[in-house]
Design a protein around this motif. Sequence first.
Motif, PDB file in Angstrom:
ATOM      1  N   MET A  47     -92.524 -55.403 122.031  1.00 47.91           N
ATOM      2  CA  MET A  47     -91.153 -55.008 122.301  1.00 47.91           C
ATOM      3  C   MET A  47     -90.200 -56.198 122.160  1.00 47.91           C
ATOM      4  O   MET A  47     -90.521 -57.318 122.552  1.00 47.91           O
ATOM      5  CB  MET A  47     -91.025 -54.441 123.718  1.00 47.91           C
ATOM      6  CG  MET A  47     -91.755 -53.131 123.935  1.00 47.91           C
ATOM      7  SD  MET A  47     -91.025 -51.751 123.008  1.00 47.91           S
ATOM      8  CE  MET A  47     -89.400 -51.633 123.785  1.00 47.91           C
ATOM      9  N   ARG A  91     -89.285 -51.245 119.883  1.00 46.27           N
ATOM     10  CA  ARG A  91     -90.688 -51.502 119.583  1.00 46.27           C
ATOM     11  C   ARG A  91     -90.802 -51.866 118.112  1.00 46.27           C
ATOM     12  O   ARG A  91     -90.278 -51.164 117.243  1.00 46.27           O
ATOM     13  CB  ARG A  91     -91.520 -50.263 119.898  1.00 46.27           C
ATOM     14  CG  ARG A  91     -93.020 -50.414 119.720  1.00 46.27           C
ATOM     15  CD  ARG A  91     -93.726 -49.192 120.317  1.00 46.27           C
ATOM     16  NE  ARG A  91     -95.166 -49.251 120.114  1.00 46.27           N
ATOM     17  CZ  ARG A  91     -95.825 -48.440 119.297  1.00 46.27           C
ATOM     18  NH1 ARG A  91     -95.176 -47.515 118.605  1.00 46.27           N
ATOM     19  NH2 ARG A  91     -97.136 -48.538 119.184  1.00 46.27           N
ATOM     20  N   SER A 136     -83.201 -52.667 123.191  1.00 47.46           N
ATOM     21  CA  SER A 136     -84.608 -53.026 123.060  1.00 47.46           C
ATOM     22  C   SER A 136     -85.245 -52.114 122.012  1.00 47.46           C
ATOM     23  O   SER A 136     -84.739 -51.030 121.721  1.00 47.46           O
ATOM     24  CB  SER A 136     -85.344 -52.891 124.397  1.00 47.46           C
ATOM     25  OG  SER A 136     -85.335 -51.555 124.836  1.00 47.46           O
TER      26      SER A 136
END
Length: 338
Positions: free
Chosen positions: A56, A50, A48
């Motif tokens: 996200m 940002r 994952s």
Amino acid sequence: MRSVQIYVVLPPQLLLLDLAGPLEVLRRANHVQRGVQFEVRYVGVAASMRTSIGVMLTDIEPLPETLPAGAMVVVAGSADQAMGDWGGGPARSQKKSASEAARLKKKNAGEAAIVAWLRAKIRPGHKLITICSGALLAGRAGLLDGRACTTHYSCCGELAKLAPKAKVLENRLYVQDGECYSSAGITAGIDLMLYVVSQLTDEAAALAVARYLVVYMRRSGADPQLSPWLEGRNHIHPAVHRVQDAMISRPAESWTLSKLARVGGASNRHLSRLFHQHAGMSITDYRNRLRVALAGELLSQTQLDMESVAERAGFGSTRQLRRAWSRLHKTAPRLARG
């Protein structure tokens, strides 16, 4: 249907438009044609991340151990600062300084891992596509050595230092050098992907995608002139586009004004006026440009004699071909032979 495997490499602090713009082109391309299916996987150093606007992304796959033959690797760019990184006042300055250092360390480590992966996995037969500052990672991996390339205008100097053996071209929307494709800043990634789609499918599919995205297909800065297949398409009038699509799909057909008016859903007179207003030329001029372009392709790519070329391009005779050709070219059609 042919399948093209796409691996989209997501760097830390991804600039989201570098991903969303070009990938929307591929998504739509899968809908407007059936010859090629673009199958996309998103890969990176973390599951994952940002992005530049603070949203996200999750479910990112690890960088793969191997790449299949014929795969396309798309390297997106990153942002120096994400939304929300600015502001906060003096009270937060100390915390921000520490978090900034940690963020930068993580970003550098992630980029180094991507560079090592690119260097180890990209082989002849793979297409490499860099969007915006993604070219910096490819340059660090040595993949642009001996290649003409471009990147965001603010990164050209840095790319030249990182890849001194590359030929960095400024003021270009995109550049192709063999299996290496690179685009300038941000929205130019859309232009580049439209170009790639036109290569792997056809011009009609790329034009349909461009219209859906309400953009127009622009030439590369390296091209001396606009492709005749793209001329007169910088508009969004649906009736005129329908007529142009029909003529491009069958340029040699005997297109009467009445037949085209039925395609466009307009009267003969109204279509003529609309076409001139939006395409910037008459229907006859547009038809002749398409036929001359088709004749040029037949001359350069086949051994057909001039009579056969004229017939297949929709001209009634070689004399008619030569007359139409002379209006657009300074040299004789025979010199277009490959």
